[in-house]
Design an enzyme around this catalytic site. Structure first.
Site, PDB file in Angstrom:
ATOM      1  N   GLY A  39       0.840  -1.201   0.000  1.00 24.82           N
ATOM      2  CA  GLY A  39       0.000   0.000   0.000  1.00 24.82           C
ATOM      3  C   GLY A  39       0.871   1.245   0.000  1.00 24.82           C
ATOM      4  O   GLY A  39       2.094   1.167   0.176  1.00 24.82           O
ATOM      5  N   LEU A  40       0.215   2.360  -0.189  1.00 25.80           N
ATOM      6  CA  LEU A  40       0.916   3.645  -0.230  1.00 25.80           C
ATOM      7  C   LEU A  40       1.622   3.935   1.094  1.00 25.80           C
ATOM      8  O   LEU A  40       1.245   3.367   2.142  1.00 25.80           O
ATOM      9  CB  LEU A  40      -0.101   4.763  -0.486  1.00 25.80           C
ATOM     10  CG  LEU A  40      -0.784   4.781  -1.850  1.00 25.80           C
ATOM     11  CD1 LEU A  40      -1.979   5.738  -1.822  1.00 25.80           C
ATOM     12  CD2 LEU A  40       0.203   5.179  -2.943  1.00 25.80           C
ATOM     13  N   SER A  41       2.573   4.842   1.055  1.00 20.66           N
ATOM     14  CA  SER A  41       3.182   5.327   2.286  1.00 20.66           C
ATOM     15  C   SER A  41       2.084   5.972   3.134  1.00 20.66           C
ATOM     16  O   SER A  41       1.284   6.759   2.634  1.00 20.66           O
ATOM     17  CB  SER A  41       4.259   6.371   1.935  1.00 20.66           C
ATOM     18  OG  SER A  41       4.800   6.907   3.112  1.00 20.66           O
ATOM     19  N   GLY A  42       2.015   5.580   4.407  1.00 21.00           N
ATOM     20  CA  GLY A  42       0.982   6.121   5.292  1.00 21.00           C
ATOM     21  C   GLY A  42      -0.335   5.361   5.257  1.00 21.00           C
ATOM     22  O   GLY A  42      -1.289   5.718   5.945  1.00 21.00           O
ATOM     23  N   GLY A  44      -0.818   2.402   6.391  1.00 18.93           N
ATOM     24  CA  GLY A  44      -0.986   1.621   7.615  1.00 18.93           C
ATOM     25  C   GLY A  44      -0.257   0.285   7.638  1.00 18.93           C
ATOM     26  O   GLY A  44      -0.456  -0.520   8.552  1.00 18.93           O
ATOM     27  N   LYS A  45       0.628   0.064   6.676  1.00 21.94           N
ATOM     28  CA  LYS A  45       1.335  -1.228   6.600  1.00 21.94           C
ATOM     29  C   LYS A  45       2.102  -1.535   7.887  1.00 21.94           C
ATOM     30  O   LYS A  45       1.948  -2.611   8.461  1.00 21.94           O
ATOM     31  CB  LYS A  45       2.320  -1.243   5.410  1.00 21.94           C
ATOM     32  CG  LYS A  45       1.696  -0.966   4.070  1.00 21.94           C
ATOM     33  CD  LYS A  45       2.732  -0.912   2.967  1.00 21.94           C
ATOM     34  CE  LYS A  45       3.805   0.130   3.128  1.00 21.94           C
ATOM     35  NZ  LYS A  45       3.366   1.546   3.031  1.00 21.94           N
ATOM     36  N   SER A  46       2.952  -0.595   8.314  1.00 14.23           N
ATOM     37  CA  SER A  46       3.808  -0.853   9.488  1.00 14.23           C
ATOM     38  C   SER A  46       2.969  -1.002  10.745  1.00 14.23           C
ATOM     39  O   SER A  46       3.219  -1.895  11.570  1.00 14.23           O
ATOM     40  CB  SER A  46       4.802   0.287   9.698  1.00 14.23           C
ATOM     41  OG  SER A  46       5.612   0.422   8.577  1.00 14.23           O
ATOM     42  N   SER A 113       6.010  -1.851  -2.068  1.00 13.90           N
ATOM     43  CA  SER A 113       5.964  -2.844  -3.165  1.00 13.90           C
ATOM     44  C   SER A 113       4.930  -2.431  -4.219  1.00 13.90           C
ATOM     45  O   SER A 113       3.901  -3.067  -4.371  1.00 13.90           O
ATOM     46  CB  SER A 113       5.708  -4.254  -2.635  1.00 13.90           C
ATOM     47  OG  SER A 113       4.684  -4.322  -1.660  1.00 13.90           O
TER      48      SER A 113
HETATM   49  N1  LIG Z   1      10.390   8.113  -3.102  1.00 15.92           N
HETATM   50  C1  LIG Z   1       9.817   7.385  -2.137  1.00 15.92           C
HETATM   51  N2  LIG Z   1       8.695   6.646  -2.402  1.00 15.92           N
HETATM   52  C2  LIG Z   1       8.133   5.904  -1.419  1.00 15.92           C
HETATM   53  N3  LIG Z   1       8.621   5.821  -0.149  1.00 15.92           N
HETATM   54  C3  LIG Z   1       9.735   6.537   0.162  1.00 15.92           C
HETATM   55  C4  LIG Z   1      10.360   7.353  -0.807  1.00 15.92           C
HETATM   56  N4  LIG Z   1      11.430   7.940  -0.216  1.00 15.92           N
HETATM   57  C5  LIG Z   1      11.477   7.516   1.061  1.00 15.92           C
HETATM   58  N5  LIG Z   1      10.452   6.683   1.295  1.00 15.92           N
HETATM   59  C6  LIG Z   1      10.291   5.968   2.583  1.00 15.92           C
HETATM   60  O1  LIG Z   1      10.688   4.629   2.313  1.00 15.92           O
HETATM   61  C7  LIG Z   1       9.650   3.702   2.635  1.00 15.92           C
HETATM   62  C8  LIG Z   1       9.336   2.798   1.446  1.00 15.92           C
HETATM   63  O2  LIG Z   1      10.313   1.825   1.315  1.00 15.92           O
HETATM   64  P1  LIG Z   1       9.942   0.439   0.658  1.00 15.92           P
HETATM   65  O3  LIG Z   1      11.177  -0.394   0.713  1.00 15.92           O
HETATM   66  O4  LIG Z   1       8.719  -0.091   1.275  1.00 15.92           O
HETATM   67  O5  LIG Z   1       9.626   0.879  -0.858  1.00 15.92           O
HETATM   68  S1  LIG Z   1       9.472  -0.053  -2.137  1.00 15.92           S
HETATM   69  O6  LIG Z   1       8.683  -1.225  -1.761  1.00 15.92           O
HETATM   70  O7  LIG Z   1      10.810  -0.430  -2.600  1.00 15.92           O
HETATM   71  O8  LIG Z   1       8.784   0.796  -3.147  1.00 15.92           O
HETATM   72  C9  LIG Z   1       8.423   4.522   2.948  1.00 15.92           C
HETATM   73  O9  LIG Z   1       7.903   3.910   4.127  1.00 15.92           O
HETATM   74  P2  LIG Z   1       6.354   3.842   4.461  1.00 15.92           P
HETATM   75  O10 LIG Z   1       5.955   5.282   4.671  1.00 15.92           O
HETATM   76  O11 LIG Z   1       6.314   3.031   5.707  1.00 15.92           O
HETATM   77  O12 LIG Z   1       5.642   3.198   3.324  1.00 15.92           O
HETATM   78  C10 LIG Z   1       8.899   5.949   3.147  1.00 15.92           C
HETATM   79  O13 LIG Z   1       9.025   6.233   4.513  1.00 15.92           O
HETATM   80  N1  LIG Z   2      -6.801   0.732  10.252  1.00 16.69           N
HETATM   81  C1  LIG Z   2      -5.573   1.221  10.375  1.00 16.69           C
HETATM   82  N2  LIG Z   2      -4.503   0.421  10.166  1.00 16.69           N
HETATM   83  C2  LIG Z   2      -3.237   0.935  10.251  1.00 16.69           C
HETATM   84  N3  LIG Z   2      -2.948   2.222  10.535  1.00 16.69           N
HETATM   85  C3  LIG Z   2      -3.990   3.058  10.758  1.00 16.69           C
HETATM   86  C4  LIG Z   2      -5.333   2.602  10.671  1.00 16.69           C
HETATM   87  N4  LIG Z   2      -6.166   3.641  10.922  1.00 16.69           N
HETATM   88  C5  LIG Z   2      -5.372   4.699  11.155  1.00 16.69           C
HETATM   89  N5  LIG Z   2      -4.060   4.371  11.058  1.00 16.69           N
HETATM   90  C6  LIG Z   2      -2.944   5.327  11.259  1.00 16.69           C
HETATM   91  O1  LIG Z   2      -2.340   5.566   9.974  1.00 16.69           O
HETATM   92  C7  LIG Z   2      -0.936   5.756  10.099  1.00 16.69           C
HETATM   93  C8  LIG Z   2      -0.249   4.744   9.217  1.00 16.69           C
HETATM   94  O2  LIG Z   2       1.140   4.884   9.296  1.00 16.69           O
HETATM   95  P1  LIG Z   2       2.121   3.701   8.974  1.00 16.69           P
HETATM   96  O3  LIG Z   2       1.716   2.459   9.672  1.00 16.69           O
HETATM   97  O4  LIG Z   2       3.511   4.210   9.213  1.00 16.69           O
HETATM   98  O5  LIG Z   2       1.860   3.492   7.408  1.00 16.69           O
HETATM   99  P2  LIG Z   2       2.840   2.859   6.315  1.00 16.69           P
HETATM  100  O6  LIG Z   2       3.704   1.838   7.000  1.00 16.69           O
HETATM  101  O7  LIG Z   2       1.944   2.263   5.283  1.00 16.69           O
HETATM  102  O8  LIG Z   2       3.644   4.012   5.787  1.00 16.69           O
HETATM  103  C9  LIG Z   2      -0.605   5.585  11.571  1.00 16.69           C
HETATM  104  O9  LIG Z   2      -0.537   6.870  12.166  1.00 16.69           O
HETATM  105  C10 LIG Z   2      -1.803   4.806  12.123  1.00 16.69           C
HETATM  106  O10 LIG Z   2      -2.066   5.073  13.481  1.00 16.69           O
END
Ligand SMILES: Nc1ncnc2c1ncn2[C@@H]1O[C@H](COP(=O)(O)OS(=O)(=O)O)[C@@H](OP(=O)(O)O)[C@H]1O
Ligand SMILES: Nc1ncnc2c1ncn2[C@@H]1O[C@H](COP(=O)(O)OP(=O)(O)O)[C@@H](O)[C@H]1O
Length: 207
Positions: A39-42, A44-46, A113
């Site tokens: 899924g997109l950054s933010g 909720g994956k982590s 991914s």
């Molecule tokens: N350009 C760009 N695009 C997306 N994400 C970025 C980028 N630069 C840094 N980040 C940070 O790196 C996390 C994503 O790393 P991943 O290894 O999951 O990415 S990928 O699967 O290879 O596309 C991602 O983590 P999450 O926010 O937890 O998704 C970001 O914090």
């Molecule tokens: N159903 C949910 N599952 C996971 N995160 C959630 C949900 N609802 C709200 N959130 C909030 O969304 C944010 C997701 O951040 P994060 O887990 O770092 O996302 P990602 O790893 O995809 O970048 C957190 O602040 C989390 O508390």
């Protein structure tokens, strides 16, 4: 580059280990598998991976989380965010996840991914029967409003190039095992949705 890499492995022979996956799963009392969050950054994956890990761990399962940001500090610190680097990132994670699964561990991964073809390659490495793809389906507006790390703001300002959803594509899965609407469900309901699927499909059967 890729062909050259393949040629490098020609004189390598596979060793079968006597303590194999079957024995390790028996010792742990459950199957190994890979639960792959995308899924997109933010989206909720982590957060979801960590919460699921806690529940399973407390229930006595052997689990481990591989998380994007953490892996990029070590194993993949040489990689950036071009399409090619993301492909290589996911290939390495897929291989590592496969090793963890073969150790009988419930392996939970949290990577953007973004490409269907890369996730499908991992599915092939793992074997479809042991690969559970979970789509964290929060849309870009929700993720950008959350902007937990301030990355969307930087991406909009052009300070981060090739940012997923803004200046680099995200291909949503067509047929994932689980879709969790992490944009509107709360965390507990999201964990429950995953656990219910795992139970229904007999993944959590204890030996
Ligand atoms: N350009 C760009 N695009 C997306 N994400 C970025 C980028 N630069 C840094 N980040 C940070 O790196 C996390 C994503 O790393 P991943 O290894 O999951 O990415 S990928 O699967 O290879 O596309 C991602 O983590 P999450 O926010 O937890 O998704 C970001 O914090
Ligand atoms: N159903 C949910 N599952 C996971 N995160 C959630 C949900 N609802 C709200 N959130 C909030 O969304 C944010 C997701 O951040 P994060 O887990 O770092 O996302 P990602 O790893 O995809 O970048 C957190 O602040 C989390 O508390």
């Amino acid at each position: 580059m890729k062909e050259q890499d393949q040629t490098k492995s020609t004189n390598i022979k596979w060793h079968n280990l006597t303590i194999d996956r079957e024995k390790l799963e028996k010792m742990r009392g459950h199957k190994g598998m890979v639960i792959w969050f995308t899924g997109l950054s933010g989206s909720g994956k982590s957060t979801l991976a960590n919460a699921l890990n806690e529940v399973l761990h407390l229930d006595g399962f052997s689990t481990y989380v591989l998380d994007g940001d953490n892996i990029r500090h070590g194993l993949c610190k040489d990689l950036g965010f071009s399409d090619e680097d993301r492909e290589e990132n996911i290939r390495r994670i897929g291989e590592v996840a496969n090793l963890f699964m073969n150790a009988g561990i419930i392996t939970i991964t949290a990577f953007v991914s973004p490409f269907i073809s890369d996730r499908d390659k991992v599915r092939k490495i793992i074997g479809s029967q042991d690969f559970i793809e979970v789509y964290c389906a929060a849309d870009i507006t929700v993720c950008e409003n959350r902007d937990t790390k301030g990355l969307y703001k930087k991406a909009r300002l052009g300070e981060i190039k090739e940012f997923t959803g803004i200046s680099s594509p995200y291909e949503a899965p067509h047929n994932p095992e689980i879709v969790v609407d992490t944009g509107s469900l709360d965390l507990n309901d999201s964990v429950e949705k995953v656990i219910n699927y795992l139970k229904k499909e007999n993944f959590l059967k204890k030996a």
